[in-house]
Design an enzyme around this catalytic site. Structure first.
Site, short mmCIF file in Angstrom:
data_model
loop_
_atom_site.label_atom_id
_atom_site.label_comp_id
_atom_site.label_asym_id
_atom_site.label_seq_id
_atom_site.Cartn_x
_atom_site.Cartn_y
_atom_site.Cartn_z
N ASN A 266 -10.61 28.26 -1.41
CA ASN A 266 -10.07 26.89 -1.47
C ASN A 266 -10.04 26.35 -2.90
O ASN A 266 -9.82 25.17 -3.10
CB ASN A 266 -10.93 25.94 -0.63
CG ASN A 266 -10.94 26.31 0.83
OD1 ASN A 266 -9.93 26.73 1.37
ND2 ASN A 266 -12.08 26.17 1.48
N HIS B 51 -10.37 19.14 12.52
CA HIS B 51 -11.52 19.93 12.03
C HIS B 51 -12.79 19.67 12.84
O HIS B 51 -13.02 18.55 13.32
CB HIS B 51 -11.76 19.53 10.57
CG HIS B 51 -12.68 20.41 9.82
ND1 HIS B 51 -14.02 20.12 9.66
CD2 HIS B 51 -12.49 21.59 9.19
CE1 HIS B 51 -14.60 21.07 8.94
NE2 HIS B 51 -13.68 21.97 8.64
N GLU C 202 -5.99 15.14 10.03
CA GLU C 202 -6.01 15.73 8.69
C GLU C 202 -4.61 15.45 8.12
O GLU C 202 -3.65 15.34 8.90
CB GLU C 202 -6.24 17.24 8.76
CG GLU C 202 -7.63 17.58 9.30
CD GLU C 202 -7.84 19.09 9.53
OE1 GLU C 202 -7.36 19.90 8.73
OE2 GLU C 202 -8.50 19.42 10.52
N SER D 274 -5.92 22.53 8.02
CA SER D 274 -6.56 23.65 7.36
C SER D 274 -6.12 25.01 7.90
O SER D 274 -6.07 25.97 7.15
CB SER D 274 -8.07 23.52 7.44
OG SER D 274 -8.49 23.41 8.78
N ASP E 261 -8.19 12.80 6.84
CA ASP E 261 -9.03 13.76 6.14
C ASP E 261 -8.10 14.52 5.18
O ASP E 261 -7.22 15.26 5.62
CB ASP E 261 -9.68 14.70 7.17
CG ASP E 261 -10.57 15.76 6.55
OD1 ASP E 261 -10.35 16.10 5.37
OD2 ASP E 261 -11.47 16.26 7.25
N HIS F 160 -7.60 19.24 2.32
CA HIS F 160 -6.71 20.27 1.76
C HIS F 160 -5.52 19.68 0.99
O HIS F 160 -4.66 20.42 0.52
CB HIS F 160 -6.20 21.19 2.87
CG HIS F 160 -7.31 21.97 3.50
ND1 HIS F 160 -7.80 23.14 2.96
CD2 HIS F 160 -8.08 21.70 4.58
CE1 HIS F 160 -8.80 23.57 3.70
NE2 HIS F 160 -8.99 22.72 4.69
N LYS G 184 -12.88 21.49 -2.51
CA LYS G 184 -11.75 22.43 -2.43
C LYS G 184 -10.98 22.42 -3.75
O LYS G 184 -11.50 22.93 -4.73
CB LYS G 184 -10.94 22.12 -1.19
CG LYS G 184 -11.78 22.59 0.01
CD LYS G 184 -11.34 22.19 1.35
CE LYS G 184 -12.32 22.82 2.36
NZ LYS G 184 -12.50 22.05 3.55
C1 LIG Z 1 -13.61 21.89 4.50
C2 LIG Z 1 -13.31 20.75 5.37
C3 LIG Z 1 -14.28 19.80 5.66
C4 LIG Z 1 -15.71 19.97 5.24
O1 LIG Z 1 -15.89 19.75 3.91
P1 LIG Z 1 -17.18 20.39 3.17
O2 LIG Z 1 -17.29 19.61 1.93
O3 LIG Z 1 -16.86 21.82 2.97
O4 LIG Z 1 -18.33 20.19 4.10
C5 LIG Z 1 -13.90 18.69 6.38
N1 LIG Z 1 -12.64 18.56 6.84
C6 LIG Z 1 -11.69 19.48 6.63
C7 LIG Z 1 -10.32 19.28 7.16
C8 LIG Z 1 -12.00 20.61 5.89
O5 LIG Z 1 -11.08 21.55 5.69
#
Ligand SMILES: *Cc1c(COP(=O)(O)O)cnc(C)c1O
Length: 383
Positions: A44, A130, A174, A178, A203, A206, A237
């Site tokens: 990532n 997620h 999101e 992801s 969220d 990404h 990421k």
């Molecule tokens: C990776 C991810 C998370 C978690 O984030 P971390 O900082 O790795 O705990 C939350 N939501 C989504 C959509 C993700 O891809």
């Protein structure tokens, strides 16, 4: 431990046993695992910032100035001025009034949802949301309703039926998914908001660093920061650091500081991490050619895969090739691995049954030559 051995044996039998693969070395696109070199297609570190000299330098300076740890939670003495600088920069990056840092994206989603919503409320989730979003919603005690992936018509039906029966309502998605690499129809959700009165949480794990003029995310690109109540994302990421943020109103931040258990009962992120996150926010704005290059690579790879008749999803740096069958997906990943490519098979329960896939996660380090070689390997493997 009754049942545990049987569980592991059954997972193994189905070829679904998950295992860890320790990396001994990392250099640009390359990872070394058990002495073998691979081109990494599962990272990532989208913008390749993890090796940026400025991030490393800022992290090192903070380590020397403040030591290795924050030494306490934010509400005790772990609250460094650095945390506040990062929060101010994040709020302005996201064009919101205020921001709060969390120790990880998982903790952010768990804490935000469980602290702001409760029994009597309802949370509408995209079916592919997620795990951390699902867990946060479950912990809140609110009624959970799941709408079909990116389907605002289905969401509308559910809102029509359920909205009235609940006190507060929230829609969570999101912005870039992801496992599918596709984008949520945010404008349609915002339109529904006027009709049904609910809040929206996104969220941007990404999307942060990749989309929008300043790389702030999809919300910036679509000009919706005023319409989205809760903008969450991670530093882990594209920003090549660690931790997560929520950008929202001052009132909500104050409320979370008082009630959010995953924020209150955890040690603050270490100074080196915070300092490199701060540096990363300004690099994302100033080095925009990185995301431009990345998105051009994604366009190229997606077009080439489609030309070969493969079923490709999404419209981002995440390029999933849907194979369908679990065993075939596993075999395809094994062949690519034998040719030096680390692209992992994604299978149920991470994705729905019958939708097993190879997921290529592109980074700034994937040159055109690397992608051409990958395509040749895919041809040879007859995927
Ligand atoms: C990776 C991810 C998370 C978690 O984030 P971390 O900082 O790795 O705990 C939350 N939501 C989504 C959509 C993700 O891809």
């Amino acid at each position: 431990m009754e049942g545990i051995e049987e569980f592991l044996a059954a997972r193994k039998e189905k070829g679904l046993l998950r295992a860890l693969n320790p990396v001994s070395k990392r250099a640009e696109a390359k990872v070394t695992i058990r002495g073998q070199d691979y081109i990494d297609f599962s990272s990532n570190d989208y913008l390749g910032l993890s090796r940026h000299p400025r991030l490393i330098e800022e992290g090192r300076l903070a380590l020397e100035k403040y030591g290795s740890a924050s030494s306490a939670s934010r509400l005790l003495s772990g609250d460094l001025e650095l945390h506040h600088i990062l929060e101010q920069r994040t709020a302005s990056f996201k064009n919101k009034e205020s921001a709060l840092i969390f120790n990880s994206g998982y903790q952010a989603n768990l804490g935000i949802l469980s602290s702001l919503y409760r029994r009597g409320d309802c949370i509408f989730l995209d079916r592919l949301a997620h795990a951390s979003i699902i867990d946060g919603a479950l912990l809140s005690g609110a009624r959970i309703l799941r709408f079909r992936h990116n389907d605002s018509c289905h969401l509308r039906e559910l809102l029509k039926k359920e909205r009235q029966r609940h006190k507060k309502a929230l829609v969570v998605t999101e912005t870039i998914f992801s496992m599918d690499g596709d984008r949520a129809p945010l404008k349609e959700f915002v339109r529904l908001k006027k009709e049904f009165d609910f809040q929206i949480m996104v969220d941007e794990a990404h999307a942060t660093g990749i989309f929008g003029r300043n790389g702030s995310g999809v919300v910036e690109e679509e000009g919706l920061s005023g319409d989205i109540d809760l903008i969450m994302g991670t530093f882990s990421k594209a920003l090549a650091g660690f931790g997560a943020y929520l950008a929202t109103s001052r009132t909500i931040v104050d409320y979370l500081v008082n009630t959010c258990r995953s924020f209150i009962y955890s040690t603050a992120l270490p100074p080196a991490v915070i300092a490199s996150n701060i540096a990363s926010l300004s690099l994302v704005v100033s080095e925009r050619e990185r995301r431009k290059y990345l998105l051009e690579s994604a366009l190229y790879l997606r077009a080439q895969l489609e030309n070969r008749g493969l079923k490709v999803r999404g419209s981002s740096q995440i390029v999933p090739v849907i194979i369908g069958d679990n065993d075939k997906t596993q075999e395809a990943a094994r062949i690519l691995q034998s040719k030096g490519y680390w692209a992992l098979p994604i299978r149920p329960p991470t994705v729905p049954e019958g939708e097993s896939r190879l997921r290529f996660s592109l980074t700034f380090f994937h040159t055109r030559k690397i992608l051409e070689d990958l395509l040749a390997a895919i041809n040879e493997a007859k995927i």
